[in-house]
Design an enzyme around this catalytic site. Structure first.
Site, PDB file in Angstrom:
ATOM      1  N   GLY A  12       0.823  -1.207   0.000  1.00  0.00           N
ATOM      2  CA  GLY A  12       0.000   0.000   0.000  1.00  0.00           C
ATOM      3  C   GLY A  12       0.852   1.251   0.000  1.00  0.00           C
ATOM      4  N   ASP A  13       0.176   2.385  -0.182  1.00  0.00           N
ATOM      5  CA  ASP A  13       0.838   3.696  -0.160  1.00  0.00           C
ATOM      6  C   ASP A  13       1.884   3.830  -1.268  1.00  0.00           C
ATOM      7  OD1 ASP A  13      -0.605   4.217   2.253  1.00  0.00           O
ATOM      8  OD2 ASP A  13       0.868   2.983   3.290  1.00  0.00           O
ATOM      9  N   LYS A  16      -0.837   5.276  -5.616  1.00  0.00           N
ATOM     10  CA  LYS A  16      -1.893   4.918  -6.583  1.00  0.00           C
ATOM     11  C   LYS A  16      -2.755   6.127  -6.913  1.00  0.00           C
ATOM     12  CE  LYS A  16      -3.473   1.675  -3.876  1.00  0.00           C
ATOM     13  NZ  LYS A  16      -2.414   1.630  -2.857  1.00  0.00           N
ATOM     14  N   GLY A  40      -6.216   5.994   1.885  1.00  0.00           N
ATOM     15  CA  GLY A  40      -6.036   7.442   1.859  1.00  0.00           C
ATOM     16  C   GLY A  40      -5.171   7.811   0.683  1.00  0.00           C
ATOM     17  N   HIS A  41      -5.726   8.597  -0.222  1.00  0.00           N
ATOM     18  CA  HIS A  41      -4.934   9.072  -1.359  1.00  0.00           C
ATOM     19  C   HIS A  41      -4.719  10.565  -1.183  1.00  0.00           C
ATOM     20  CE1 HIS A  41      -5.682   5.421  -3.466  1.00  0.00           C
ATOM     21  NE2 HIS A  41      -6.943   5.667  -3.699  1.00  0.00           N
ATOM     22  N   ARG A 142     -23.202 -12.901   6.867  1.00  0.00           N
ATOM     23  CA  ARG A 142     -24.538 -12.655   6.307  1.00  0.00           C
ATOM     24  C   ARG A 142     -25.474 -11.952   7.281  1.00  0.00           C
ATOM     25  NH1 ARG A 142     -24.118 -18.571   4.592  1.00  0.00           N
ATOM     26  NH2 ARG A 142     -22.735 -18.317   6.365  1.00  0.00           N
ATOM     27  N   GLN A 223      -5.460  -0.100  -0.949  1.00  0.00           N
ATOM     28  CA  GLN A 223      -4.501  -1.023  -0.323  1.00  0.00           C
ATOM     29  C   GLN A 223      -3.638  -1.673  -1.422  1.00  0.00           C
ATOM     30  OE1 GLN A 223      -8.028  -1.548   1.031  1.00  0.00           O
ATOM     31  NE2 GLN A 223      -7.429   0.257   2.144  1.00  0.00           N
ATOM     32  N   THR A 238      -5.610  -6.761   4.961  1.00  0.00           N
ATOM     33  CA  THR A 238      -6.921  -6.151   5.144  1.00  0.00           C
ATOM     34  C   THR A 238      -7.977  -7.208   4.815  1.00  0.00           C
ATOM     35  OG1 THR A 238      -8.189  -4.126   4.738  1.00  0.00           O
ATOM     36  CG2 THR A 238      -7.101  -5.124   2.809  1.00  0.00           C
TER      37      THR A 238
HETATM   38  P1  IMP Z   1      -7.512  -2.601   8.162  1.00  0.00           P
HETATM   39  O1  IMP Z   1      -7.655  -2.487   6.682  1.00  0.00           O
HETATM   40  O2  IMP Z   1      -7.805  -1.291   8.870  1.00  0.00           O
HETATM   41  O3  IMP Z   1      -8.265  -3.761   8.734  1.00  0.00           O
HETATM   42  O4  IMP Z   1      -5.976  -2.884   8.477  1.00  0.00           O
HETATM   43  C1  IMP Z   1      -5.341  -4.107   8.106  1.00  0.00           C
HETATM   44  C2  IMP Z   1      -3.921  -3.878   7.620  1.00  0.00           C
HETATM   45  O5  IMP Z   1      -3.949  -3.183   6.380  1.00  0.00           O
HETATM   46  C3  IMP Z   1      -3.069  -3.029   8.560  1.00  0.00           C
HETATM   47  O6  IMP Z   1      -1.729  -3.480   8.473  1.00  0.00           O
HETATM   48  C4  IMP Z   1      -3.177  -1.641   7.949  1.00  0.00           C
HETATM   49  O7  IMP Z   1      -2.079  -0.815   8.300  1.00  0.00           O
HETATM   50  C5  IMP Z   1      -3.170  -1.996   6.475  1.00  0.00           C
HETATM   51  N1  IMP Z   1      -3.811  -0.994   5.631  1.00  0.00           N
HETATM   52  C6  IMP Z   1      -5.139  -0.781   5.456  1.00  0.00           C
HETATM   53  N2  IMP Z   1      -5.347   0.211   4.576  1.00  0.00           N
HETATM   54  C7  IMP Z   1      -4.141   0.619   4.147  1.00  0.00           C
HETATM   55  C8  IMP Z   1      -3.712   1.575   3.188  1.00  0.00           C
HETATM   56  O8  IMP Z   1      -4.505   2.265   2.512  1.00  0.00           O
HETATM   57  N3  IMP Z   1      -2.363   1.689   3.029  1.00  0.00           N
HETATM   58  C9  IMP Z   1      -1.476   0.926   3.708  1.00  0.00           C
HETATM   59  N4  IMP Z   1      -1.834   0.009   4.602  1.00  0.00           N
HETATM   60  C10 IMP Z   1      -3.156  -0.152   4.822  1.00  0.00           C
END
Ligand code: IMP
Length: 427
Positions: A12-13, A16, A40-41, A142, A223, A238
């Site tokens: 992620g990050d 994108k 977050g973009h 469900r 993600q 995630t």
């Molecule tokens: P959740 O999506 O909040 O359940 O988090 C699960 C995992 O995904 C954690 O390690 C978060 O830091 C990671 N994660 C979720 N969304 C992002 C993102 O947009 N960028 C980077 N890591 C993310």
């Protein structure tokens, strides 16, 4: 037919948002298909910074249809706030379409995300605590509440009552925290329903009509590959499917409709949250990359763990998503480093392994095999053509492409729309 999926190849990050924003200019429709406001973009337009969590990046261009697909989990308060923020900046949001099949994040999802993380202790996942996981859990159990239910007062009230009974019991009996009051949650959410009603529709129909009319559709992954529930570094993932296949399920389009898949790869690696990260740099180079690249979470503000670029990860992303092109971002952050290291394989118990391991125990123990490449002194942020990039920057890019087996389509050298070098026609 032209439907392009953009996904993240790492944790992620990767930037994108910038790539999607760039491609969105050419698209007619931009679609989010999974995740929620855990994403977050940051997009910079004419020097103005926009932070997007739930709205597709296409919202920044007038006249685009922007779809929040069925695979997304929606926190109504968050999307309403984002909409109002955009409107206050003069952005036209009338093109937004929200799937009536998307699931709704409820207050108990957010609280469960927190208490479950605390309960995991040293085994915590490091979630964003936005209620994403618990909402997808209800979807799979469900018992979730969808947008179509939220808009139907009777249906919503009945589902809320049943859910609150179970969730309040769980919160109180297992986690020892207060539950939620039915009347106040009901009132709050029925208020959101009225604000969102004009945008909610059957987005499967919107998309099938757009594709049939020959419109250009851009699928914006949130993600990334290694956070995918099935293909990522489970359990540090995630709860949705950020890989390209997720677009089909999360938007309701068939695989035959997808024409190209682009994988965004940051010129180095970062990760937030817990879990093994073979090329992590816990030294001054890692600190330098974090500070120079402002590597702090858009959603949570957490410092990101930084490391060398892992080409094995990118090759793996190519396999699971059938990548046609790479979009390399943040090359400029590496300007000035004397030497760069590219991970091209792993050593495990004295043996060379090429593929990305499923076992986290193995991943935590592998030693990265690096190729050292010379860095460059030049400021790449002002360069606008591939040929003008320093020879060592091109060598680094070409080596990544060779090891990952994916052609390079875009190189980004800064956050601005103009700081983009195009090598392939993607739409
Ligand atoms: P959740 O999506 O909040 O359940 O988090 C699960 C995992 O995904 C954690 O390690 C978060 O830091 C990671 N994660 C979720 N969304 C992002 C993102 O947009 N960028 C980077 N890591 C993310």
């Amino acid at each position: 037919m032209s439907a392009v999926v953009v996904i993240g190849t790492q944790w992620g990050d990767e930037g994108k948002g910038k790539i999607v924003d760039y491609l969105a200019e050419k698209a007619d429709v931009v679609v989010r298909y999974q995740g929620g406001n855990n994403a977050g973009h940051t997009v910079v337009v004419n020097g103005n910074e926009f932070k997007l969590h739930l709205l597709p990046s296409g919202i920044l261009y007038p006249g685009k249809t922007c779809v929040v697909g069925n695979g997304v989990v929606i926190d109504p308060a968050v999307i309403i706030e984002e909409l109002k923020g955009m409107q206050a900046k003069g952005i036209d949001t009338s093109g937004l379409r929200i799937s009536n099949r998307a699931h709704v994040i409820m207050p108990y999802h957010r609280l469960l995300d927190e208490v479950e993380e605390d309960y995991r202790g040293e085994y915590k996942i490091g979630t964003t605590k936005r209620g994403i996981g618990p909402c997808y859990m209800d979807k799979n159990a469900r018992s979730g509440i969808r947008m179509v239910d939220l808009l139907d007062e009777e249906e919503f009230s009945a589902k809320l009552e049943r859910n609150l009974e179970a969730k309040n019991h769980l919160l109180q009996a297992v986690y020892g925290v207060e539950g939620f009051d039915y009347d106040s949650v009901r009132k709050e959410y029925l208020g959101y329903a009225e604000e969102l009603r004009p945008y909610v529709t059957d987005t499967v129909v919107v998309l099938s009509e757009a594709i049939a009319a020959g419109e250009k559709v851009l699928f914006e992954g949130a993600q990334a590959t290694l956070l995918d529930l099935d293909h990522g570094t489970y359990p540090y993932v995630t709860s949705s499917h950020p890989i390209a296949g997720g677009a089909c399920i999360g938007a309701g389009v068939g695989p035959s409709q997808i024409s190209k898949v682009v994988g965004v790869v940051k010129a180095y690696t970062t990760r937030v949250g817990e879990g093994p990260f073979p090329t992590e740099l816990q030294d001054e180079i890692g600190d330098h990359i974090r500070e120079r690249g402002h590597e702090y979470g858009t959603t949570t503000g957490r410092p990101r763990r930084c490391g060398w670029l892992d080409a094995c990860v990118v090759r793996y992303a190519g396999l699971v998503s059938g990548l046609n092109y790479l979009a390399i971002t943040r090359l400029d952050i590496l300007d000035g480093l004397k030497t760069l290291k590219l991970c091209v394989g792993y050593q495990y118990k004295g043996e060379r392994i090429k593929e990305f391991p499923a076992s986290l125990k193995v991943l935590a123990q592998v030693e990265p095999v690096y190729e050292e490449l010379p860095g460059w002194e030049e400021d790449t942020s002002k360069i606008r053509s591939y040929a003008e990039l320093p020879a060592n920057a091109r060598r680094y890019i070409e080596r990544l492409s060779a090891v990952s087996g994916v052609e390079v389509g875009i190189v980004s050298v800064g956050p601005g729309r103009d700081q983009t070098i195009i090598l392939a026609d993607l739409f």
